[in-house]
Design an enzyme around this catalytic site. Sequence first.
Site, PDB file in Angstrom:
ATOM      1  N   ILE A 149       4.752 -19.119  -1.050  1.00  0.00           N
ATOM      2  CA  ILE A 149       5.747 -19.311   0.013  1.00  0.00           C
ATOM      3  C   ILE A 149       6.819 -18.222  -0.062  1.00  0.00           C
ATOM      4  O   ILE A 149       7.176 -17.618   0.963  1.00  0.00           O
ATOM      5  CB  ILE A 149       6.359 -20.728  -0.064  1.00  0.00           C
ATOM      6  CG1 ILE A 149       5.255 -21.763   0.177  1.00  0.00           C
ATOM      7  CG2 ILE A 149       7.484 -20.905   0.955  1.00  0.00           C
ATOM      8  CD1 ILE A 149       5.630 -23.203  -0.122  1.00  0.00           C
ATOM      9  N   ALA A 228      11.953 -26.188  -1.439  1.00  0.00           N
ATOM     10  CA  ALA A 228      10.931 -26.269  -2.497  1.00  0.00           C
ATOM     11  C   ALA A 228      10.914 -27.677  -3.084  1.00  0.00           C
ATOM     12  O   ALA A 228      10.125 -28.519  -2.653  1.00  0.00           O
ATOM     13  CB  ALA A 228      11.187 -25.225  -3.568  1.00  0.00           C
ATOM     14  N   ARG A 229      11.796 -27.955  -4.004  1.00  0.00           N
ATOM     15  CA  ARG A 229      11.873 -29.276  -4.610  1.00  0.00           C
ATOM     16  C   ARG A 229      13.322 -29.621  -4.897  1.00  0.00           C
ATOM     17  O   ARG A 229      14.102 -28.776  -5.381  1.00  0.00           O
ATOM     18  CB  ARG A 229      11.108 -29.305  -5.939  1.00  0.00           C
ATOM     19  CG  ARG A 229       9.610 -29.511  -5.781  1.00  0.00           C
ATOM     20  CD  ARG A 229       9.300 -30.922  -5.238  1.00  0.00           C
ATOM     21  NE  ARG A 229       7.898 -31.145  -4.977  1.00  0.00           N
ATOM     22  CZ  ARG A 229       7.270 -30.902  -3.817  1.00  0.00           C
ATOM     23  NH1 ARG A 229       7.921 -30.403  -2.786  1.00  0.00           N
ATOM     24  NH2 ARG A 229       6.004 -31.198  -3.671  1.00  0.00           N
ATOM     25  N   ASP A 253      15.752 -29.163   2.620  1.00  0.00           N
ATOM     26  CA  ASP A 253      14.627 -29.942   3.143  1.00  0.00           C
ATOM     27  C   ASP A 253      14.196 -30.982   2.124  1.00  0.00           C
ATOM     28  O   ASP A 253      13.446 -31.888   2.440  1.00  0.00           O
ATOM     29  CB  ASP A 253      13.450 -28.989   3.441  1.00  0.00           C
ATOM     30  CG  ASP A 253      12.250 -29.717   4.034  1.00  0.00           C
ATOM     31  OD1 ASP A 253      12.455 -30.545   4.942  1.00  0.00           O
ATOM     32  OD2 ASP A 253      11.105 -29.463   3.589  1.00  0.00           O
ATOM     33  N   GLU A 258      14.413 -38.939  -2.850  1.00  0.00           N
ATOM     34  CA  GLU A 258      14.012 -38.965  -1.436  1.00  0.00           C
ATOM     35  C   GLU A 258      13.604 -40.365  -1.043  1.00  0.00           C
ATOM     36  O   GLU A 258      12.781 -40.968  -1.739  1.00  0.00           O
ATOM     37  CB  GLU A 258      12.859 -37.978  -1.201  1.00  0.00           C
ATOM     38  CG  GLU A 258      13.327 -36.539  -1.334  1.00  0.00           C
ATOM     39  CD  GLU A 258      12.263 -35.488  -1.042  1.00  0.00           C
ATOM     40  OE1 GLU A 258      11.165 -35.848  -0.584  1.00  0.00           O
ATOM     41  OE2 GLU A 258      12.539 -34.320  -1.286  1.00  0.00           O
ATOM     42  N   HIS A 276      12.238 -33.503   4.321  1.00  0.00           N
ATOM     43  CA  HIS A 276      11.033 -32.959   3.660  1.00  0.00           C
ATOM     44  C   HIS A 276       9.949 -32.618   4.700  1.00  0.00           C
ATOM     45  O   HIS A 276       8.828 -33.155   4.679  1.00  0.00           O
ATOM     46  CB  HIS A 276      10.490 -33.967   2.637  1.00  0.00           C
ATOM     47  CG  HIS A 276       9.659 -33.316   1.572  1.00  0.00           C
ATOM     48  ND1 HIS A 276       9.642 -33.729   0.261  1.00  0.00           N
ATOM     49  CD2 HIS A 276       8.783 -32.280   1.606  1.00  0.00           C
ATOM     50  CE1 HIS A 276       8.800 -32.991  -0.448  1.00  0.00           C
ATOM     51  NE2 HIS A 276       8.256 -32.101   0.355  1.00  0.00           N
ATOM     52  N   LEU A 277      10.324 -31.703   5.592  1.00  0.00           N
ATOM     53  CA  LEU A 277       9.435 -31.371   6.714  1.00  0.00           C
ATOM     54  C   LEU A 277       8.700 -30.043   6.547  1.00  0.00           C
ATOM     55  O   LEU A 277       8.000 -29.617   7.463  1.00  0.00           O
ATOM     56  CB  LEU A 277      10.254 -31.298   8.023  1.00  0.00           C
ATOM     57  CG  LEU A 277      10.844 -32.594   8.551  1.00  0.00           C
ATOM     58  CD1 LEU A 277      11.535 -32.335   9.899  1.00  0.00           C
ATOM     59  CD2 LEU A 277       9.753 -33.647   8.727  1.00  0.00           C
TER      60      LEU A 277
HETATM   61  N1  LIG Z   1       9.161 -28.553   1.580  1.00  0.00           N
HETATM   62  C1  LIG Z   1       7.873 -28.749   1.571  1.00  0.00           C
HETATM   63  O1  LIG Z   1       7.358 -29.555   2.334  1.00  0.00           O
HETATM   64  C2  LIG Z   1       7.003 -27.941   0.673  1.00  0.00           C
HETATM   65  C3  LIG Z   1       5.726 -27.566   1.096  1.00  0.00           C
HETATM   66  C4  LIG Z   1       4.938 -26.803   0.250  1.00  0.00           C
HETATM   67  C5  LIG Z   1       5.419 -26.449  -1.003  1.00  0.00           C
HETATM   68  N2  LIG Z   1       6.627 -26.870  -1.386  1.00  0.00           N
HETATM   69  C6  LIG Z   1       7.176 -26.479  -2.689  1.00  0.00           C
HETATM   70  O2  LIG Z   1       7.509 -25.104  -2.646  1.00  0.00           O
HETATM   71  C7  LIG Z   1       7.483 -24.555  -3.957  1.00  0.00           C
HETATM   72  C8  LIG Z   1       6.716 -23.237  -3.974  1.00  0.00           C
HETATM   73  O3  LIG Z   1       5.379 -23.454  -3.567  1.00  0.00           O
HETATM   74  P1  LIG Z   1       4.324 -22.243  -3.634  1.00  0.00           P
HETATM   75  O4  LIG Z   1       3.095 -22.742  -2.952  1.00  0.00           O
HETATM   76  O5  LIG Z   1       4.950 -20.999  -3.183  1.00  0.00           O
HETATM   77  O6  LIG Z   1       4.084 -22.194  -5.205  1.00  0.00           O
HETATM   78  P2  LIG Z   1       3.586 -20.948  -6.079  1.00  0.00           P
HETATM   79  O7  LIG Z   1       3.064 -21.543  -7.322  1.00  0.00           O
HETATM   80  O8  LIG Z   1       2.679 -20.098  -5.274  1.00  0.00           O
HETATM   81  O9  LIG Z   1       4.906 -20.144  -6.393  1.00  0.00           O
HETATM   82  C9  LIG Z   1       5.886 -20.569  -7.303  1.00  0.00           C
HETATM   83  C10 LIG Z   1       6.490 -19.340  -7.922  1.00  0.00           C
HETATM   84  O10 LIG Z   1       7.593 -19.745  -8.716  1.00  0.00           O
HETATM   85  C11 LIG Z   1       7.627 -18.890  -9.843  1.00  0.00           C
HETATM   86  N3  LIG Z   1       8.422 -19.477 -10.908  1.00  0.00           N
HETATM   87  C12 LIG Z   1       8.048 -20.431 -11.801  1.00  0.00           C
HETATM   88  N4  LIG Z   1       9.055 -20.689 -12.644  1.00  0.00           N
HETATM   89  C13 LIG Z   1      10.083 -19.889 -12.279  1.00  0.00           C
HETATM   90  C14 LIG Z   1      11.406 -19.697 -12.768  1.00  0.00           C
HETATM   91  N5  LIG Z   1      11.856 -20.373 -13.827  1.00  0.00           N
HETATM   92  N6  LIG Z   1      12.194 -18.810 -12.131  1.00  0.00           N
HETATM   93  C15 LIG Z   1      11.748 -18.124 -11.061  1.00  0.00           C
HETATM   94  N7  LIG Z   1      10.509 -18.227 -10.575  1.00  0.00           N
HETATM   95  C16 LIG Z   1       9.684 -19.119 -11.164  1.00  0.00           C
HETATM   96  C17 LIG Z   1       6.163 -18.709 -10.208  1.00  0.00           C
HETATM   97  O11 LIG Z   1       5.969 -17.542 -10.993  1.00  0.00           O
HETATM   98  C18 LIG Z   1       5.524 -18.586  -8.843  1.00  0.00           C
HETATM   99  O12 LIG Z   1       5.408 -17.237  -8.447  1.00  0.00           O
HETATM  100  C19 LIG Z   1       6.894 -25.644  -4.839  1.00  0.00           C
HETATM  101  O13 LIG Z   1       7.940 -26.341  -5.443  1.00  0.00           O
HETATM  102  C20 LIG Z   1       6.206 -26.568  -3.849  1.00  0.00           C
HETATM  103  O14 LIG Z   1       6.067 -27.868  -4.329  1.00  0.00           O
HETATM  104  C21 LIG Z   1       7.452 -27.583  -0.571  1.00  0.00           C
HETATM  105  O1  LIG Z   2       3.109 -33.927   1.997  1.00  0.00           O
HETATM  106  C1  LIG Z   2       4.111 -33.363   2.440  1.00  0.00           C
HETATM  107  O2  LIG Z   2       4.452 -33.419   3.609  1.00  0.00           O
HETATM  108  C2  LIG Z   2       4.959 -32.508   1.513  1.00  0.00           C
HETATM  109  C3  LIG Z   2       4.163 -31.451   0.863  1.00  0.00           C
HETATM  110  C4  LIG Z   2       4.929 -30.478   0.007  1.00  0.00           C
HETATM  111  O3  LIG Z   2       6.044 -30.993  -0.565  1.00  0.00           O
HETATM  112  C5  LIG Z   2       4.024 -29.841  -0.991  1.00  0.00           C
HETATM  113  O4  LIG Z   2       4.403 -29.714  -2.151  1.00  0.00           O
HETATM  114  O5  LIG Z   2       2.917 -29.443  -0.594  1.00  0.00           O
END
Ligand SMILES: NC(=O)c1ccc[n+]([C@@H]2O[C@H](COP(=O)([O-])OP(=O)(O)OC[C@H]3O[C@@H](n4cnc5c(N)ncnc54)[C@H](O)[C@@H]3O)[C@@H](O)[C@H]2O)c1
Ligand SMILES: O=C(O)CC[C@@H](O)C(=O)O
Length: 524
Positions: A149, A228-229, A253, A258, A276-277
């Site tokens: 992301i 992210a989280r 988000d 939550e 959380h969208l």
């Molecule tokens: N809001 C949502 O609905 C939603 C949807 C999808 C993903 N997410 C969240 O988004 C986040 C990223 O997802 P992604 O698919 O890009 O994951 P990813 O694993 O591809 O990327 C995560 C990155 O974080 C880096 N990282 C780990 N520890 C770190 C630290 N201490 N400092 C800096 N960087 C660090 C890793 O090296 C990696 O490059 C996750 O927390 C995921 O759960 C949220």
């Molecule tokens: O299920 C969802 O809508 C949230 C997904 C998102 O937080 C994820 O980590 O992929």
Amino acid sequence: MIRILVADAMSEEGLAPLLADPTIEVVQKKVSEVEGELDQFDALLVRSATKVTEQLLQKMTNLKIVGRAGVGVDNIDVDAATRYGVVVINAPNGNTISTAEHTFAMMASLVRRIPQAHISVKSREWNRSAFVGVELFGKHLGIIGFGRIGSEVAKRARAFGMHVHVYDPFLTKARAEKIGVDVCTLDELLAQADIITVHTPLTKETKGLLGPKNLAKTKKGVYLINCARGGIIDEQALIPFLENGHVAGVALDVFEQEPPGDHPLLSFDNVVVTPHLGASTVEAQVNVATQVAEEVLKFLQGKPVTSSINLPTLSKDVYEKIQAFYTLARKMGILASQYMSEPVQEIAITYSGSVADLETTFITRSLLAGFLKPRVASTVNEVNAAMIAKERGIAFSEKFSANGNDYNNTITLTVYGENKTFTMKGTHIAHYGDRIVHFNGFAIDFAPEGHLLYIQHHDKPGMIGKVGNILGAHQVNIATMQVGRQEVGGKAIMMLSLDKPLDDALVETLEQISDIDAVKKLEV
Ligand SMILES: NC(=O)c1ccc[n+]([C@@H]2O[C@H](COP(=O)([O-])OP(=O)(O)OC[C@H]3O[C@@H](n4cnc5c(N)ncnc54)[C@H](O)[C@@H]3O)[C@@H](O)[C@H]2O)c1
Ligand SMILES: O=C(O)CC[C@@H](O)C(=O)O
């Protein structure tokens, strides 16, 4: 009939491969609605709402796989799933674009005050001077976490004419150069960025990463985004920085809890929030549900999965190459465990010849699972075999040798028990099958299959006849018989393959024959 529980709302289009399979029953209900039948499901599919806790796993005694339609598995107790031998998979990239776009929507909302302006106009106001924003063009964007992301956010930021700075301790120089971003330390990023967005997983290192200390290092007037989280930005720590204007605005988000309930942050006019969208687009939901449905289907058909959280990842190519050895190793583990019916301390595996060049992690786990299965009451499989071995104080090791010991490939297994050591060597011959070519110090050649009977005796005339007569008198047919000896007149073995399992009483009768030292039933 395979039963799959889909416990959170998921795209029907994405679930289509499962819904179309006549051997599968898909139940789309919450966990609370199927409490009485939890032990009947083979697979569980969830998004983020259902919490897959140890208690739930304990009730789902038939569960083999949990599929998370999304990235984060923080709602799943992966350690507990591993202990129970349940595979956990996710859909790691189906919602990447969706979440990157949502981050951008949040960024634009934040700096142009779109949500506030929207509420104002809906309240029948027309106050243009109250909603003067700032441009993204030329601003410095700090991205913390440069995975899927984070890197999609960077691409979009560059299209907006922003300067992108990245902090990710696990980012290789080569990848950063390829994407063309400025890689910096966390302190440099905090000092330079006008807008900071976090895209890491929530770990013990990232929890509270933007807390009081690091927030104080940011520029005055900084904007912060968390898609992210919840918890990566410390919610409590934000409050004084919003109150004194150091932080110009925050877009969230995700939340530590939550839903967040009546959270003090929600009272700030410059805090923009969504429930959380990030992944909530039609496309992302089809993508993640499709990915997870296809993976679960593959798993239930005995094929390799590519997005497992607690199994080594295997490509189809690798899986095809190791499949034969995976099966051979399982059989060797089962045989060794039955032969060594005593506590063991160590299992040493040597891969020789062509098998030594393959990915052996999975093969070793298969052997361990075969070995542990007769000794462990709970499920044991490739997912938890290494963990269970460790828990039971059984050390295991792998060695590799280019020389196949007269065969194209061999797996040599040595088991160190409390009282004895046992060695076995197996090989896989293409178009012929699995053969055990060395057993307990004897060169031999038998197929590790079915109802086997191992007899250790003295190399004397008439031994085969004596055994044959007793088995014949009890209507036990011998399908194959292999013999081996160390020297003429010395110790010898027979390995018989029988058409039916042997009664314990008959084993005792065979043990009474003079010159027979040991008799063991082995079932593969
Ligand atoms: N809001 C949502 O609905 C939603 C949807 C999808 C993903 N997410 C969240 O988004 C986040 C990223 O997802 P992604 O698919 O890009 O994951 P990813 O694993 O591809 O990327 C995560 C990155 O974080 C880096 N990282 C780990 N520890 C770190 C630290 N201490 N400092 C800096 N960087 C660090 C890793 O090296 C990696 O490059 C996750 O927390 C995921 O759960 C949220
Ligand atoms: O299920 C969802 O809508 C949230 C997904 C998102 O937080 C994820 O980590 O992929």
